[in-house]
Design an enzyme around this catalytic site. Structure first.
Site, PDB file in Angstrom:
ATOM      1  N   LYS A  73      12.869   1.801  13.333  1.00 17.61           N
ATOM      2  CA  LYS A  73      13.037   0.404  13.873  1.00 17.61           C
ATOM      3  C   LYS A  73      13.348  -0.388  12.875  1.00 17.61           C
ATOM      4  O   LYS A  73      14.520  -1.178  12.940  1.00 17.61           O
ATOM      5  CB  LYS A  73      11.830  -0.087  14.580  1.00 17.61           C
ATOM      6  CG  LYS A  73      11.520   0.843  15.752  1.00 17.61           C
ATOM      7  CD  LYS A  73      10.252  -0.110  16.449  1.00 17.61           C
ATOM      8  CE  LYS A  73       9.086  -0.194  15.590  1.00 17.61           C
ATOM      9  NZ  LYS A  73       8.346   1.058  15.562  1.00 17.61           N
TER      10      LYS A  73
ATOM     11  N   ARG B 143       5.461  -4.950  22.116  1.00 19.53           N
ATOM     12  CA  ARG B 143       4.626  -3.695  21.977  1.00 19.53           C
ATOM     13  C   ARG B 143       3.668  -3.303  23.184  1.00 19.53           C
ATOM     14  O   ARG B 143       2.975  -2.403  23.154  1.00 19.53           O
ATOM     15  CB  ARG B 143       3.842  -3.728  20.774  1.00 19.53           C
ATOM     16  CG  ARG B 143       4.445  -2.962  19.597  1.00 19.53           C
ATOM     17  CD  ARG B 143       3.582  -3.042  18.493  1.00 19.53           C
ATOM     18  NE  ARG B 143       4.022  -2.008  17.468  1.00 19.53           N
ATOM     19  CZ  ARG B 143       4.839  -2.406  16.277  1.00 19.53           C
ATOM     20  NH1 ARG B 143       5.400  -3.318  16.175  1.00 19.53           N
ATOM     21  NH2 ARG B 143       4.635  -1.290  15.380  1.00 19.53           N
TER      22      ARG B 143
ATOM     23  N   ARG C 185       6.171   7.145   3.084  1.00 17.30           N
ATOM     24  CA  ARG C 185       6.244   5.901   2.844  1.00 17.30           C
ATOM     25  C   ARG C 185       5.230   5.266   2.245  1.00 17.30           C
ATOM     26  O   ARG C 185       5.281   4.324   1.264  1.00 17.30           O
ATOM     27  CB  ARG C 185       6.712   4.932   4.080  1.00 17.30           C
ATOM     28  CG  ARG C 185       6.923   3.543   3.731  1.00 17.30           C
ATOM     29  CD  ARG C 185       7.434   2.583   5.131  1.00 17.30           C
ATOM     30  NE  ARG C 185       6.324   2.601   6.224  1.00 17.30           N
ATOM     31  CZ  ARG C 185       6.671   2.159   7.093  1.00 17.30           C
ATOM     32  NH1 ARG C 185       7.811   1.677   7.542  1.00 17.30           N
ATOM     33  NH2 ARG C 185       5.678   1.948   8.176  1.00 17.30           N
TER      34      ARG C 185
ATOM     35  N   ARG D 223       1.791   0.947   1.251  1.00 13.81           N
ATOM     36  CA  ARG D 223       1.395   0.355   2.522  1.00 13.81           C
ATOM     37  C   ARG D 223       0.246   0.650   3.070  1.00 13.81           C
ATOM     38  O   ARG D 223       0.055   1.878   3.386  1.00 13.81           O
ATOM     39  CB  ARG D 223       2.490   0.746   3.602  1.00 13.81           C
ATOM     40  CG  ARG D 223       2.886  -0.969   4.270  1.00 13.81           C
ATOM     41  CD  ARG D 223       4.161  -0.788   5.314  1.00 13.81           C
ATOM     42  NE  ARG D 223       3.545  -0.675   6.546  1.00 13.81           N
ATOM     43  CZ  ARG D 223       4.216  -0.857   7.562  1.00 13.81           C
ATOM     44  NH1 ARG D 223       5.571  -0.749   7.367  1.00 13.81           N
ATOM     45  NH2 ARG D 223       3.720  -0.563   8.721  1.00 13.81           N
TER      46      ARG D 223
ATOM     47  N   ARG E 273      -2.478   4.630  15.220  1.00 13.19           N
ATOM     48  CA  ARG E 273      -1.421   3.916  15.432  1.00 13.19           C
ATOM     49  C   ARG E 273      -0.693   4.715  16.544  1.00 13.19           C
ATOM     50  O   ARG E 273      -0.234   3.999  17.422  1.00 13.19           O
ATOM     51  CB  ARG E 273      -0.435   3.536  14.406  1.00 13.19           C
ATOM     52  CG  ARG E 273      -0.939   2.441  13.593  1.00 13.19           C
ATOM     53  CD  ARG E 273      -0.497   2.690  11.972  1.00 13.19           C
ATOM     54  NE  ARG E 273       1.005   2.237  11.861  1.00 13.19           N
ATOM     55  CZ  ARG E 273       1.733   2.602  10.758  1.00 13.19           C
ATOM     56  NH1 ARG E 273       1.011   3.292   9.825  1.00 13.19           N
ATOM     57  NH2 ARG E 273       2.930   2.289  10.779  1.00 13.19           N
TER      58      ARG E 273
END
Ligand code: B4P
Length: 189
Positions: free
Chosen positions: A14, A89, A128, A134, A145
């Protein structure tokens, strides 16, 4: 006005694809994830609240998210349109967005669903996490998630189908290939 909802599971592309769409079509961009991360970085009260949810892989409560979105939207002047990245969401967020846009005489033009297999999502987010540090890109939080995505966010697929706004895109392949498919969908509107 081109109002695009870019949708998909965590790691589906996204954020990556939004930046490309912004560049090509000159739209404003709202990434609710980026807004929350900036608040965390600046140590605001909102950031402190958001951090608790994000670190657990949970969604931030709808009322809070909807207020944030309304204030970002109000900040856009002379906009050609907006790309909504990571919002809505939940069904409650989708209904709020519909209402907010209707109050401005607008509507969602299309919802683009980036569909990526789960093993690939996990691999991308773990990579990532290693590259960017992160905090929510670790295996345990990613699993949470993904569960939250299936239970609270995936029902939006049928919701947008009901609104006649749904466009499916197979999200495997190079970033360029996926951008080309998205551009084709937008240009055919
Ligand atoms: P977000 O920041 O929206 O994060 P995301 O869904 O995890 O990532 P995204 O899908 O944008 O990642 P991208 O593909 O770009 O949300 C983070 C958290 O904020 C949520 O968990 C939640 O707690 C909170 N939140 C945000 N919005 C909310 C809302 N509306 N309501 C409640 N809570 C909210 O990138 C993934 C990786 O894949 C990158 O490294 C990228 O380089 C790579 N990649 C992309 N495309 C690829 C391709 N084609 N091939 C290979 N790799 C690719």
């Amino acid at each position: 006005m081109l109002n695009i909802v870019i949708f998909g599971a965590p790691g589906s592309g996204k954020g990556t694809q939004s930046l490309r769409i912004v560049e090509k079509y000159g739209l404003n961009h709202i990434s609710t994830g980026d807004v929350l991360r900036a608040e965390i970085k600046n140590g605001t009260e909102l950031g402190q609240t958001a951090k608790g949810y994000i670190d657990q892989g949970q969604l931030i409560p709808d009322e809070l998210m909807i207020d944030i979105l309304a204030s970002v939207l109000d900040g856009f002047q002379d906009s050609k349109g907006v790309i909504f990245d990571g919002f809505p969401r939940t069904i409650a967020q989708a209904e709020a967005l519909k209402k907010m846009l209707a109050e401005r005489g607008q509507e969602v033009s299309v919802m683009i669903d980036l569909d990526v297999p789960e093993e690939e999502l996990m691999g991308r987010l773990i990579r990532r996490g290693i590259d960017s540090g992160r905090a929510d890109d670790n295996e345990e939080t990613i699993r949470k998630r993904l569960e939250v995505y299936h239970s609270q966010t995936a029902p939006l697929i049928d919701w947008f189908k009901g609104e006649n706004k749904y466009h499916h895109i197979a999200g495997m392949g190079s970033m360029e290939e996926i951008s080309a498919k998205i551009a084709q969908a937008i240009d055919s509107l």
